[in-house]
Design a protein around this motif. Structure first.
Motif, short mmCIF file in Angstrom:
data_model
loop_
_atom_site.label_atom_id
_atom_site.label_comp_id
_atom_site.label_asym_id
_atom_site.label_seq_id
_atom_site.Cartn_x
_atom_site.Cartn_y
_atom_site.Cartn_z
N LEU A 8 0.80 -1.22 0.00
CA LEU A 8 0.00 0.00 0.00
C LEU A 8 0.84 1.28 0.00
O LEU A 8 0.30 2.38 0.03
N SER A 9 2.16 1.12 -0.03
CA SER A 9 3.05 2.29 0.06
C SER A 9 3.91 2.38 -1.19
O SER A 9 5.11 2.04 -1.15
N ASP A 10 3.32 2.81 -2.28
CA ASP A 10 4.03 2.87 -3.56
C ASP A 10 5.26 3.76 -3.51
O ASP A 10 6.32 3.40 -4.03
N GLU A 11 5.15 4.90 -2.86
CA GLU A 11 6.28 5.84 -2.86
C GLU A 11 7.45 5.36 -2.00
O GLU A 11 8.58 5.81 -2.17
N HIS A 12 7.18 4.44 -1.08
CA HIS A 12 8.26 3.90 -0.24
C HIS A 12 8.60 2.45 -0.58
O HIS A 12 9.32 1.80 0.16
N LEU A 13 8.06 1.96 -1.70
CA LEU A 13 8.20 0.54 -2.04
C LEU A 13 9.66 0.12 -2.17
O LEU A 13 10.08 -0.88 -1.58
N GLN A 14 10.45 0.90 -2.91
CA GLN A 14 11.85 0.55 -3.12
C GLN A 14 12.63 0.59 -1.81
O GLN A 14 13.43 -0.30 -1.51
N GLN A 15 12.39 1.64 -1.00
CA GLN A 15 13.09 1.76 0.28
C GLN A 15 12.75 0.62 1.22
O GLN A 15 13.63 0.04 1.87
N LEU A 16 11.47 0.25 1.29
CA LEU A 16 11.04 -0.84 2.16
C LEU A 16 11.59 -2.18 1.70
O LEU A 16 12.05 -3.00 2.50
N THR A 17 11.55 -2.40 0.39
CA THR A 17 12.05 -3.66 -0.16
C THR A 17 13.53 -3.81 0.11
O THR A 17 14.00 -4.88 0.53
N TYR A 18 14.30 -2.74 -0.13
CA TYR A 18 15.74 -2.79 0.08
C TYR A 18 16.06 -2.95 1.57
O TYR A 18 16.96 -3.71 1.94
N TRP A 19 15.30 -2.26 2.41
CA TRP A 19 15.54 -2.34 3.86
C TRP A 19 15.29 -3.75 4.37
O TRP A 19 15.99 -4.24 5.26
N GLN A 20 14.26 -4.43 3.81
CA GLN A 20 13.92 -5.77 4.26
C GLN A 20 14.98 -6.80 3.88
O GLN A 20 14.95 -7.93 4.37
N MET A 21 15.92 -6.43 3.00
CA MET A 21 17.01 -7.33 2.63
C MET A 21 18.31 -6.99 3.34
O MET A 21 19.31 -7.68 3.17
N GLY A 22 18.31 -5.93 4.13
CA GLY A 22 19.46 -5.58 4.96
C GLY A 22 20.58 -4.88 4.20
O GLY A 22 20.90 -5.24 3.07
N SER A 23 21.17 -3.86 4.84
CA SER A 23 22.29 -3.15 4.22
C SER A 23 23.03 -2.33 5.27
O SER A 23 22.42 -1.81 6.20
N PHE A 24 24.35 -2.22 5.08
CA PHE A 24 25.18 -1.38 5.95
C PHE A 24 25.55 -0.08 5.25
O PHE A 24 26.40 0.67 5.74
N SER A 25 24.94 0.17 4.11
CA SER A 25 25.26 1.36 3.33
C SER A 25 24.91 2.63 4.10
O SER A 25 23.88 2.72 4.77
N LEU A 26 25.80 3.62 4.00
CA LEU A 26 25.60 4.96 4.59
C LEU A 26 25.52 4.95 6.11
O LEU A 26 24.99 5.89 6.72
N LYS A 27 26.03 3.91 6.76
CA LYS A 27 26.07 3.88 8.22
C LYS A 27 27.33 4.57 8.72
O LYS A 27 28.40 4.43 8.12
N ASP A 28 27.21 5.31 9.82
CA ASP A 28 28.36 6.05 10.33
C ASP A 28 28.61 5.71 11.80
O ASP A 28 28.03 4.79 12.36
N TRP A 29 29.47 6.52 12.43
CA TRP A 29 29.87 6.25 13.81
C TRP A 29 28.71 6.34 14.78
O TRP A 29 28.73 5.68 15.84
N SER A 30 27.69 7.14 14.48
CA SER A 30 26.56 7.29 15.41
C SER A 30 25.85 5.96 15.63
O SER A 30 25.45 5.63 16.76
N SER A 31 25.69 5.18 14.57
CA SER A 31 25.04 3.86 14.70
C SER A 31 25.88 2.93 15.57
O SER A 31 25.35 2.18 16.40
#
Length: 339
Positions: A177-200
């Motif tokens: 139901l979230s077309d505008e966030h579809l790519q972000q949600l799909t990619y997030w559900q597969m896991g990634s360390f991209s763009l992570k910094d010291w704060s995390s």
């Protein structure tokens, strides 16, 4: 012999860790990596051959990413170790009780709605993910206790699987139901360390450290429980309370890891099996070595994910699944043969 295995494991882990920092779309020599880290921590002189671009790549990008990968892998591995031990099921993992599903649903709702807690800001997503993961396992175990007052392991697993399927269905509905966030949600559900910094790293590290220390303090009780719950009860172990505590701590570790980097599967299944094969079944050894092995394996998977199609990047969850799915099948069918 165990000391030799332990020393070898530490050396291999360090080599993998340095490799995770040195290798990538731009390779940085090992000696330069060591020099840059030493310069930043101890203010030593940099090697004359080091260029400023390499300093930025190592310290600002790859070092926090590699540390985070190790912490997440270690957290998932410890969680899997505890769940397999407490539930006495070699296929038990964070997914068994729906922890990953609950954390994923909470994070997905934050992504879709754009909800922010004023004091937490960017850490709203991991915080909500952690709470939803804990809430899911709490509901699952509470429901299992209603069905079975003795809280048998099979009951917990079955209820957990049902809750996991239900929550995954809700997650699929939110995604659809979230077309505008579809790519972000799909990619997030597969896991990634991209763009992570010291704060995390700074937020997740103390959570995992405290959780690991507390879980390891119950090594003796977990060793006793492997002989059977009735025998453990006669030896003074409060099995019911200990199950609640250990499952809750495992859920906290998994929920924290998942909510920071997305869903990454199979680490919590693979690491405990390999470590028990090498070091035996004593939880005093298995828990820290599972963290070391899980963290190292995660670094390798992340390295593959960001180099195999460089400069593009694969979701690290896809890499762990390619290794984990065959391993899952091997464990399942080998156990069936034993029966």
């Amino acid at each position: 012999m165990r000391n030799i295995k332990f020393t070898a494991s530490i050396i291999i882990c360090l080599l993998i860790f340095v490799s995770g920092i040195a290798l990538g779309s731009i390779n940085v020599p090992f000696n330069e990596v060591i020099s840059i880290i030493s310069h930043k921590i101890f203010n030593t002189e940099l090697l004359p051959s080091i260029i400023s671009n390499h300093v930025s790549i190592v310290w600002n990008l790859r070092l926090p990413r590699t540390i985070l990968a190790f912490i997440v892998g270690g957290a998932l591995a410890i969680s899997g170790t505890v769940m397999q031990s407490v539930l006495k099921n070699p296929l038990a993992s964070s997914y068994t009780l729906g922890v990953s599903s609950g954390a994923s649903l909470g994070a997905a709702l934050v992504i879709v709605t754009g909800f922010r807690i004023p004091l937490l800001g960017l850490f709203t997503l991991p915080s909500i993910g952690l709470l939803c993961g804990l809430f899911t396992v709490f509901i699952a175990v509470k429901f299992a206790a209603k069905m079975d007052k003795n809280l048998e392991n099979n009951t917990i697993i079955l209820v957990g699987m049902v809750f996991s399927l239900f929550v995954n269905a809700l997650l699929t509905l939110v995604t659809a139901l979230s077309d505008e966030h579809l790519q972000q949600l799909t990619y997030w559900q597969m896991g990634s360390f991209s763009l992570k910094d010291w704060s995390s790293v700074l937020v997740l590290f103390p959570i995992v450290l405290v959780g690991a220390i507390v879980i390891r303090s119950y090594s003796r009780e977990m060793d006793i429980m492997t002989f059977g719950e009735e025998q453990a009860f006669t030896m003074g172990v409060d099995v019911y309370r200990l199950k609640w505590l250990l499952l809750g701590l495992s859920a906290a570790l998994t929920g924290s890891a998942v909510s920071f980097v997305g869903v990454i599967g199979f680490i919590d299944l693979i690491a405990p099996h390999v470590v028990r094969k090498i070091f035996g079944s004593s939880h005093r050894i298995v828990i820290p070595m599972s963290m070391i092995f899980g963290g190292s394996f995660m670094i390798i998977c992340d390295l593959i994910a960001r180099t195999i199609i460089s400069p593009s990047e694969l979701p690290v969850g896809a890499v762990t699944a390619l290794v984990g799915a065959p391993f899952f099948a091997y464990v399942y069918f080998s156990k069936r043969k034993e029966l």
